[in-house]
Scaffold this motif. Structure first.
Motif, PDB file in Angstrom:
ATOM      1  N   GLU A   1       0.810  -1.214   0.000  1.00  0.00           N
ATOM      2  CA  GLU A   1       0.000   0.000   0.000  1.00  0.00           C
ATOM      3  C   GLU A   1       0.847   1.269   0.000  1.00  0.00           C
ATOM      4  O   GLU A   1       0.540   2.244  -0.689  1.00  0.00           O
ATOM      5  CB  GLU A   1      -0.893  -0.021   1.254  1.00  0.00           C
ATOM      6  CG  GLU A   1      -1.953   1.039   1.305  1.00  0.00           C
ATOM      7  CD  GLU A   1      -2.796   0.862   2.559  1.00  0.00           C
ATOM      8  OE1 GLU A   1      -2.781   1.780   3.403  1.00  0.00           O
ATOM      9  OE2 GLU A   1      -3.453  -0.184   2.687  1.00  0.00           O
ATOM     10  N   THR A   2       1.950   1.259   0.746  1.00  0.00           N
ATOM     11  CA  THR A   2       2.797   2.455   0.849  1.00  0.00           C
ATOM     12  C   THR A   2       3.848   2.533  -0.250  1.00  0.00           C
ATOM     13  O   THR A   2       4.566   3.525  -0.344  1.00  0.00           O
ATOM     14  CB  THR A   2       3.524   2.497   2.211  1.00  0.00           C
ATOM     15  OG1 THR A   2       4.366   1.350   2.318  1.00  0.00           O
ATOM     16  CG2 THR A   2       2.541   2.556   3.360  1.00  0.00           C
ATOM     17  N   GLY A   3       3.966   1.484  -1.064  1.00  0.00           N
ATOM     18  CA  GLY A   3       4.937   1.492  -2.138  1.00  0.00           C
ATOM     19  C   GLY A   3       6.306   0.954  -1.740  1.00  0.00           C
ATOM     20  O   GLY A   3       7.235   0.968  -2.541  1.00  0.00           O
ATOM     21  N   ALA A   4       6.454   0.484  -0.507  1.00  0.00           N
ATOM     22  CA  ALA A   4       7.731  -0.109  -0.091  1.00  0.00           C
ATOM     23  C   ALA A   4       7.990  -1.379  -0.895  1.00  0.00           C
ATOM     24  O   ALA A   4       9.131  -1.710  -1.188  1.00  0.00           O
ATOM     25  CB  ALA A   4       7.721  -0.416   1.405  1.00  0.00           C
ATOM     26  N   ILE A   5       6.917  -2.084  -1.247  1.00  0.00           N
ATOM     27  CA  ILE A   5       7.002  -3.233  -2.147  1.00  0.00           C
ATOM     28  C   ILE A   5       6.217  -2.864  -3.389  1.00  0.00           C
ATOM     29  O   ILE A   5       5.028  -2.562  -3.319  1.00  0.00           O
ATOM     30  CB  ILE A   5       6.439  -4.519  -1.498  1.00  0.00           C
ATOM     31  CG1 ILE A   5       7.329  -4.930  -0.330  1.00  0.00           C
ATOM     32  CG2 ILE A   5       6.341  -5.637  -2.534  1.00  0.00           C
ATOM     33  CD1 ILE A   5       6.844  -6.148   0.419  1.00  0.00           C
ATOM     34  N   ILE A   6       6.891  -2.863  -4.529  1.00  0.00           N
ATOM     35  CA  ILE A   6       6.269  -2.434  -5.779  1.00  0.00           C
ATOM     36  C   ILE A   6       5.730  -3.617  -6.580  1.00  0.00           C
ATOM     37  O   ILE A   6       4.734  -3.492  -7.274  1.00  0.00           O
ATOM     38  CB  ILE A   6       7.287  -1.634  -6.625  1.00  0.00           C
ATOM     39  CG1 ILE A   6       7.703  -0.385  -5.860  1.00  0.00           C
ATOM     40  CG2 ILE A   6       6.719  -1.266  -7.988  1.00  0.00           C
ATOM     41  CD1 ILE A   6       8.876   0.353  -6.465  1.00  0.00           C
ATOM     42  N   ASN A   7       6.376  -4.748  -6.479  1.00  0.00           N
ATOM     43  CA  ASN A   7       5.990  -5.937  -7.250  1.00  0.00           C
ATOM     44  C   ASN A   7       5.691  -7.116  -6.327  1.00  0.00           C
ATOM     45  O   ASN A   7       6.490  -8.046  -6.218  1.00  0.00           O
ATOM     46  CB  ASN A   7       7.105  -6.310  -8.235  1.00  0.00           C
ATOM     47  CG  ASN A   7       7.293  -5.238  -9.280  1.00  0.00           C
ATOM     48  OD1 ASN A   7       6.425  -5.004 -10.098  1.00  0.00           O
ATOM     49  ND2 ASN A   7       8.439  -4.571  -9.245  1.00  0.00           N
ATOM     50  N   PRO A   8       4.548  -7.118  -5.664  1.00  0.00           N
ATOM     51  CA  PRO A   8       4.247  -8.199  -4.713  1.00  0.00           C
ATOM     52  C   PRO A   8       4.172  -9.572  -5.383  1.00  0.00           C
ATOM     53  O   PRO A   8       4.404 -10.591  -4.732  1.00  0.00           O
ATOM     54  CB  PRO A   8       2.901  -7.792  -4.116  1.00  0.00           C
ATOM     55  CG  PRO A   8       2.298  -6.850  -5.103  1.00  0.00           C
ATOM     56  CD  PRO A   8       3.461  -6.159  -5.768  1.00  0.00           C
ATOM     57  N   GLN A   9       3.908  -9.604  -6.685  1.00  0.00           N
ATOM     58  CA  GLN A   9       3.823 -10.875  -7.401  1.00  0.00           C
ATOM     59  C   GLN A   9       5.169 -11.597  -7.443  1.00  0.00           C
ATOM     60  O   GLN A   9       5.237 -12.789  -7.715  1.00  0.00           O
ATOM     61  CB  GLN A   9       3.261 -10.686  -8.816  1.00  0.00           C
ATOM     62  CG  GLN A   9       4.170  -9.948  -9.776  1.00  0.00           C
ATOM     63  CD  GLN A   9       4.104  -8.423  -9.686  1.00  0.00           C
ATOM     64  OE1 GLN A   9       3.603  -7.855  -8.729  1.00  0.00           O
ATOM     65  NE2 GLN A   9       4.630  -7.753 -10.714  1.00  0.00           N
TER      66      GLN A   9
END
Length: 121
Positions: free
Chosen positions: A32-40
């Motif tokens: 949600e905060t963009g700390a992880i951009i590609n959760p896939q």
């Protein structure tokens, strides 16, 4: 073991747990905060990969050639990323240690000793 007072890091245990073993709610917040951009990609935020993949070194050299670096970086210009990776990485000792230690699954190397780098900037 790593938390404050152990001598390894100055961090509180809760901080380390949030980064090294986040709950699903924490992972959702990171997305949600963009700390992880590609959760896939299902990547650990902080991890350890002891095997020196040439593909990573090749991409690193390519990116370094395109990145502004303070100081004299002319040595990067003639580097061929493929040749640089081969010259820097010597995997035979690490490969032997991983195989003899039975750590192929631990380090997710069941697919072999190569991988494809997927970089998102």
């Amino acid at each position: 073991m790593l938390a404050r007072g152990s001598g390894y890091t100055p961090h509180e245990q809760k901080v380390l747990e949030n980064v090294l073993a986040p709950s699903q709610a924490q992972m959702d917040r990171y997305v949600e905060t963009g700390a992880i951009i590609n959760p896939q990609w299902h990547q650990d935020r902080i991890g350890f990969q002891p095997y020196p993949f040439d593909s990573y070194m090749e991409e690193l050299v390519k990116m370094l050639k395109e990145t502004h670096i303070a100081g004299n970086n002319t040595f990067l210009k003639p580097l061929d990323p493929v040749e640089a990776a081969k010259a820097i990485n010597e995997p035979k000792f690490m490969r032997k240690a991983i195989e003899e230690g039975g750590w192929i699954e631990t380090f997710n190397l069941q697919a072999g000793w190569t991988r494809t780098e997927e970089i998102s900037v």
